[in-house]
Design a protein around this motif. Sequence first.
Motif, PDB file in Angstrom:
ATOM      1  N   ASN A 186       0.707  -1.142   0.089  1.00  0.00           N
ATOM      2  CA  ASN A 186       0.009   0.013   0.006  1.00  0.00           C
ATOM      3  C   ASN A 186       0.756   1.299   0.074  1.00  0.00           C
ATOM      4  O   ASN A 186       0.490   2.057  -0.707  1.00  0.00           O
ATOM      5  CB  ASN A 186      -0.863  -0.031   1.094  1.00  0.00           C
ATOM      6  CG  ASN A 186      -1.896  -0.974   1.201  1.00  0.00           C
ATOM      7  OD1 ASN A 186      -2.485  -1.597  -0.142  1.00  0.00           O
ATOM      8  ND2 ASN A 186      -2.665  -1.392   2.198  1.00  0.00           N
TER       9      ASN A 186
ATOM     10  N   ARG B  76       0.920   3.933  -3.073  1.00  0.00           N
ATOM     11  CA  ARG B  76       0.500   5.307  -2.597  1.00  0.00           C
ATOM     12  C   ARG B  76       1.574   6.288  -3.130  1.00  0.00           C
ATOM     13  O   ARG B  76       1.217   7.234  -3.769  1.00  0.00           O
ATOM     14  CB  ARG B  76       0.213   5.730  -1.111  1.00  0.00           C
ATOM     15  CG  ARG B  76      -0.806   5.025  -0.444  1.00  0.00           C
ATOM     16  CD  ARG B  76      -2.459   5.092  -1.093  1.00  0.00           C
ATOM     17  NE  ARG B  76      -2.503   6.657  -1.329  1.00  0.00           N
ATOM     18  CZ  ARG B  76      -3.870   7.018  -1.705  1.00  0.00           C
ATOM     19  NH1 ARG B  76      -4.823   6.062  -1.846  1.00  0.00           N
ATOM     20  NH2 ARG B  76      -4.044   8.199  -1.823  1.00  0.00           N
TER      21      ARG B  76
ATOM     22  N   TYR C  11      -0.337   6.383  -6.669  1.00  0.00           N
ATOM     23  CA  TYR C  11      -1.221   7.868  -6.627  1.00  0.00           C
ATOM     24  C   TYR C  11      -0.486   8.891  -6.397  1.00  0.00           C
ATOM     25  O   TYR C  11      -0.878  10.247  -6.422  1.00  0.00           O
ATOM     26  CB  TYR C  11      -2.001   7.545  -5.128  1.00  0.00           C
ATOM     27  CG  TYR C  11      -3.177   6.293  -5.365  1.00  0.00           C
ATOM     28  CD1 TYR C  11      -4.319   7.092  -5.909  1.00  0.00           C
ATOM     29  CD2 TYR C  11      -3.068   5.266  -4.930  1.00  0.00           C
ATOM     30  CE1 TYR C  11      -5.345   6.141  -5.843  1.00  0.00           C
ATOM     31  CE2 TYR C  11      -3.857   4.326  -5.089  1.00  0.00           C
ATOM     32  CZ  TYR C  11      -5.298   4.961  -5.581  1.00  0.00           C
ATOM     33  OH  TYR C  11      -6.233   3.989  -5.649  1.00  0.00           O
TER      34      TYR C  11
ATOM     35  N   ARG D 173      -1.200   9.054   6.425  1.00  0.00           N
ATOM     36  CA  ARG D 173      -2.389   8.161   6.139  1.00  0.00           C
ATOM     37  C   ARG D 173      -2.293   6.744   6.914  1.00  0.00           C
ATOM     38  O   ARG D 173      -3.185   6.243   7.511  1.00  0.00           O
ATOM     39  CB  ARG D 173      -2.404   7.938   4.598  1.00  0.00           C
ATOM     40  CG  ARG D 173      -3.191   6.821   4.263  1.00  0.00           C
ATOM     41  CD  ARG D 173      -2.978   6.592   2.644  1.00  0.00           C
ATOM     42  NE  ARG D 173      -4.062   5.729   2.377  1.00  0.00           N
ATOM     43  CZ  ARG D 173      -5.683   6.250   1.882  1.00  0.00           C
ATOM     44  NH1 ARG D 173      -5.842   7.490   1.572  1.00  0.00           N
ATOM     45  NH2 ARG D 173      -6.271   5.207   1.542  1.00  0.00           N
TER      46      ARG D 173
ATOM     47  N   ARG E 285      -0.208   6.655   9.766  1.00  0.00           N
ATOM     48  CA  ARG E 285       0.224   6.784  11.089  1.00  0.00           C
ATOM     49  C   ARG E 285       1.586   6.172  11.078  1.00  0.00           C
ATOM     50  O   ARG E 285       1.855   5.437  12.177  1.00  0.00           O
ATOM     51  CB  ARG E 285      -0.631   6.019  11.867  1.00  0.00           C
ATOM     52  CG  ARG E 285      -2.217   6.796  12.126  1.00  0.00           C
ATOM     53  CD  ARG E 285      -2.905   6.428  13.220  1.00  0.00           C
ATOM     54  NE  ARG E 285      -4.245   7.075  13.207  1.00  0.00           N
ATOM     55  CZ  ARG E 285      -5.121   6.533  12.488  1.00  0.00           C
ATOM     56  NH1 ARG E 285      -5.133   5.611  11.708  1.00  0.00           N
ATOM     57  NH2 ARG E 285      -6.485   7.282  12.462  1.00  0.00           N
TER      58      ARG E 285
ATOM     59  N   ARG F  91      -7.342  -1.511  -3.065  1.00  0.00           N
ATOM     60  CA  ARG F  91      -6.700  -1.754  -1.645  1.00  0.00           C
ATOM     61  C   ARG F  91      -5.859  -0.539  -1.017  1.00  0.00           C
ATOM     62  O   ARG F  91      -6.150  -0.265   0.277  1.00  0.00           O
ATOM     63  CB  ARG F  91      -5.752  -2.870  -1.653  1.00  0.00           C
ATOM     64  CG  ARG F  91      -6.706  -4.451  -1.782  1.00  0.00           C
ATOM     65  CD  ARG F  91      -5.949  -5.360  -1.255  1.00  0.00           C
ATOM     66  NE  ARG F  91      -6.534  -6.734  -1.490  1.00  0.00           N
ATOM     67  CZ  ARG F  91      -6.150  -7.963  -1.360  1.00  0.00           C
ATOM     68  NH1 ARG F  91      -4.700  -7.913  -0.874  1.00  0.00           N
ATOM     69  NH2 ARG F  91      -6.537  -8.905  -1.414  1.00  0.00           N
ATOM     70  N   ALA F  92      -5.180   0.079  -2.052  1.00  0.00           N
ATOM     71  CA  ALA F  92      -4.440   1.196  -1.378  1.00  0.00           C
ATOM     72  C   ALA F  92      -5.313   2.376  -1.024  1.00  0.00           C
ATOM     73  O   ALA F  92      -4.665   3.321  -0.454  1.00  0.00           O
ATOM     74  CB  ALA F  92      -3.335   1.497  -2.449  1.00  0.00           C
ATOM     75  N   ASP F  93      -6.543   2.369  -1.843  1.00  0.00           N
ATOM     76  CA  ASP F  93      -7.542   3.531  -1.599  1.00  0.00           C
ATOM     77  C   ASP F  93      -8.167   3.311  -0.585  1.00  0.00           C
ATOM     78  O   ASP F  93      -9.101   4.287  -0.008  1.00  0.00           O
ATOM     79  CB  ASP F  93      -8.076   3.645  -2.984  1.00  0.00           C
ATOM     80  CG  ASP F  93      -8.782   5.212  -2.898  1.00  0.00           C
ATOM     81  OD1 ASP F  93      -8.247   6.098  -2.720  1.00  0.00           O
ATOM     82  OD2 ASP F  93     -10.097   5.042  -3.248  1.00  0.00           O
ATOM     83  N   ARG F  94      -8.406   2.306   0.013  1.00  0.00           N
ATOM     84  CA  ARG F  94      -9.364   1.958   1.043  1.00  0.00           C
ATOM     85  C   ARG F  94      -8.978   2.710   2.325  1.00  0.00           C
ATOM     86  O   ARG F  94      -7.881   3.029   2.795  1.00  0.00           O
ATOM     87  CB  ARG F  94      -9.358   0.516   1.516  1.00  0.00           C
ATOM     88  CG  ARG F  94     -10.189  -0.436   0.517  1.00  0.00           C
ATOM     89  CD  ARG F  94      -9.966  -2.065   0.918  1.00  0.00           C
ATOM     90  NE  ARG F  94     -10.416  -2.685   0.022  1.00  0.00           N
ATOM     91  CZ  ARG F  94     -10.193  -4.096  -0.287  1.00  0.00           C
ATOM     92  NH1 ARG F  94      -9.575  -4.503   0.737  1.00  0.00           N
ATOM     93  NH2 ARG F  94     -10.833  -4.593  -1.248  1.00  0.00           N
ATOM     94  N   PRO F  95      -9.931   3.404   3.102  1.00  0.00           N
ATOM     95  CA  PRO F  95      -9.689   3.965   4.392  1.00  0.00           C
ATOM     96  C   PRO F  95      -8.908   2.953   5.274  1.00  0.00           C
ATOM     97  O   PRO F  95      -8.867   1.715   5.368  1.00  0.00           O
ATOM     98  CB  PRO F  95     -10.917   4.142   4.855  1.00  0.00           C
ATOM     99  CG  PRO F  95     -12.002   3.910   3.985  1.00  0.00           C
ATOM    100  CD  PRO F  95     -11.573   2.912   3.117  1.00  0.00           C
ATOM    101  N   VAL F  96      -8.138   3.651   5.907  1.00  0.00           N
ATOM    102  CA  VAL F  96      -6.825   2.978   7.002  1.00  0.00           C
ATOM    103  C   VAL F  96      -7.568   2.618   8.087  1.00  0.00           C
ATOM    104  O   VAL F  96      -8.140   3.448   8.931  1.00  0.00           O
ATOM    105  CB  VAL F  96      -5.839   3.586   7.141  1.00  0.00           C
ATOM    106  CG1 VAL F  96      -4.869   2.953   7.950  1.00  0.00           C
ATOM    107  CG2 VAL F  96      -5.095   4.100   5.729  1.00  0.00           C
TER     108      VAL F  96
ATOM    109  N   SER G 130      -7.495   1.735  11.848  1.00  0.00           N
ATOM    110  CA  SER G 130      -6.408   2.160  13.045  1.00  0.00           C
ATOM    111  C   SER G 130      -5.798   0.849  13.682  1.00  0.00           C
ATOM    112  O   SER G 130      -6.836  -0.013  14.003  1.00  0.00           O
ATOM    113  CB  SER G 130      -6.955   2.965  14.139  1.00  0.00           C
ATOM    114  OG  SER G 130      -6.057   3.231  15.148  1.00  0.00           O
ATOM    115  N   ARG G 131      -4.758   0.799  13.911  1.00  0.00           N
ATOM    116  CA  ARG G 131      -4.124  -0.267  14.510  1.00  0.00           C
ATOM    117  C   ARG G 131      -3.769  -0.050  15.974  1.00  0.00           C
ATOM    118  O   ARG G 131      -3.112  -0.969  16.724  1.00  0.00           O
ATOM    119  CB  ARG G 131      -2.808  -0.801  13.882  1.00  0.00           C
ATOM    120  CG  ARG G 131      -3.205  -1.376  12.460  1.00  0.00           C
ATOM    121  CD  ARG G 131      -1.724  -2.031  12.080  1.00  0.00           C
ATOM    122  NE  ARG G 131      -0.652  -1.096  11.864  1.00  0.00           N
ATOM    123  CZ  ARG G 131       0.502  -1.482  11.629  1.00  0.00           C
ATOM    124  NH1 ARG G 131       0.804  -2.513  11.305  1.00  0.00           N
ATOM    125  NH2 ARG G 131       1.455  -0.274  11.745  1.00  0.00           N
TER     126      ARG G 131
END
Lengths: 184, 206
Positions: free
Chosen positions: A136, A140, A144, A154, A156, B20-25, B27-28
């Motif tokens: 990812n 990005r 992107y 994005r 963190r 997938r790279a555009d999906r909202p992240v 939080s971990r």
Amino acid sequence: MEDEKIIALYFQRDEEAIRQTQSAHGHKLYCLSYRILQSREDAEESVSDTYWKAWENIPPTRPVHFFAYLAKICRFISFGRLDLRNAAKRKAEIVSLTEEMALCIPDPARQLQMESRELGQVLNDFLATLSEENRNVFMRRYWYADSIAEIAQRYRLGESNVKTKLFRTRSALKTYLEKEGIPL
Amino acid sequence: MTGKELLEAMSYVDEEYVARADRPVVSRRVHWQPFAAMAACFCLILFAASRVLPVQKDADGSQITMAAGTSRTEEIALDEGADQISGPWIAENGPNPASSGSITVPESAQDFRMACQDAQAMDGALWITVRVEARTEQGLLCTVIDPGTGSYPADAQVTVTLPEEDSHSTLSQKEEPALLQITYRESNGDMIYAEALDPVEAPPSD
């Protein structure tokens, strides 16, 4: 409006589909194009061309990931408009991206006779070997065209962490391309 | 091949990766609130268990452990006149600090009866010791000998109504006045609605 409903409008040849596409994804497409072109006018024209291209292709194409489909078109169009020399004058982010990607090429001095589509497939296989997070971050940055700071925010992560991940992924890509015996 | 070509070739990667790279992240970050709530509940359960099942040690340190899943009042069974305990008890020799829910092994049936009464008292039941003076239609006319955990003072006159199962028992047919330990929960004035009756031996007169 949901993507499925917008696609349904395309299939009904309803021009409302364009307006709904602009409403749902116009801003993200513009940002993507602007990062590549660094020109407001060029980015707006690229996004408009993207809508026209989508109108031409849907139907018969029924995209599974609608935004990814649009973004792919927008990226093609934006790169088609890109004039690296002018971009360098505008200090566009894309110039540094091309320089970074050039580091992945095993032997830049030799001309690679490879279709972009085949190279894309190799890149696709390489991405499958990466972890979700590294893939990812890589996407990005090089798909992107996000800045390091944007990626760090994005996911963190620290900016140095993002830079390290990208450096390692580029190194892995270089090794992968060598291992795959990219025809030179 | 140039960097630009490689960058352009990225356009051909799978749309799945692009999506997938555009999906909202997601939080971990670890949220500590649920774990804190679970820990608090666990502490509360431990505290409640320590209150309900107190550990008592006899003089000789002998303990018994209640079998898991059994009710204290239901499982204690007293074999009249015997000094042995019957029921799902696990006798252990010597103190065992690791065992929870242990109570003292009674040395005699009388002690065990007291333990039963304590257990019943913990469930909200009261007990008194009375002497049966007469038998009436309403029940047994009694004099309070030992107030026990009840609210009636010694020498008070009370009428004890018998539980259904004891209405025709040998106890109610006795001719001679007897000492009884009465377990009850409800009372109305001098009327006591007994739940259990136990004969008590009269103390030896000097």
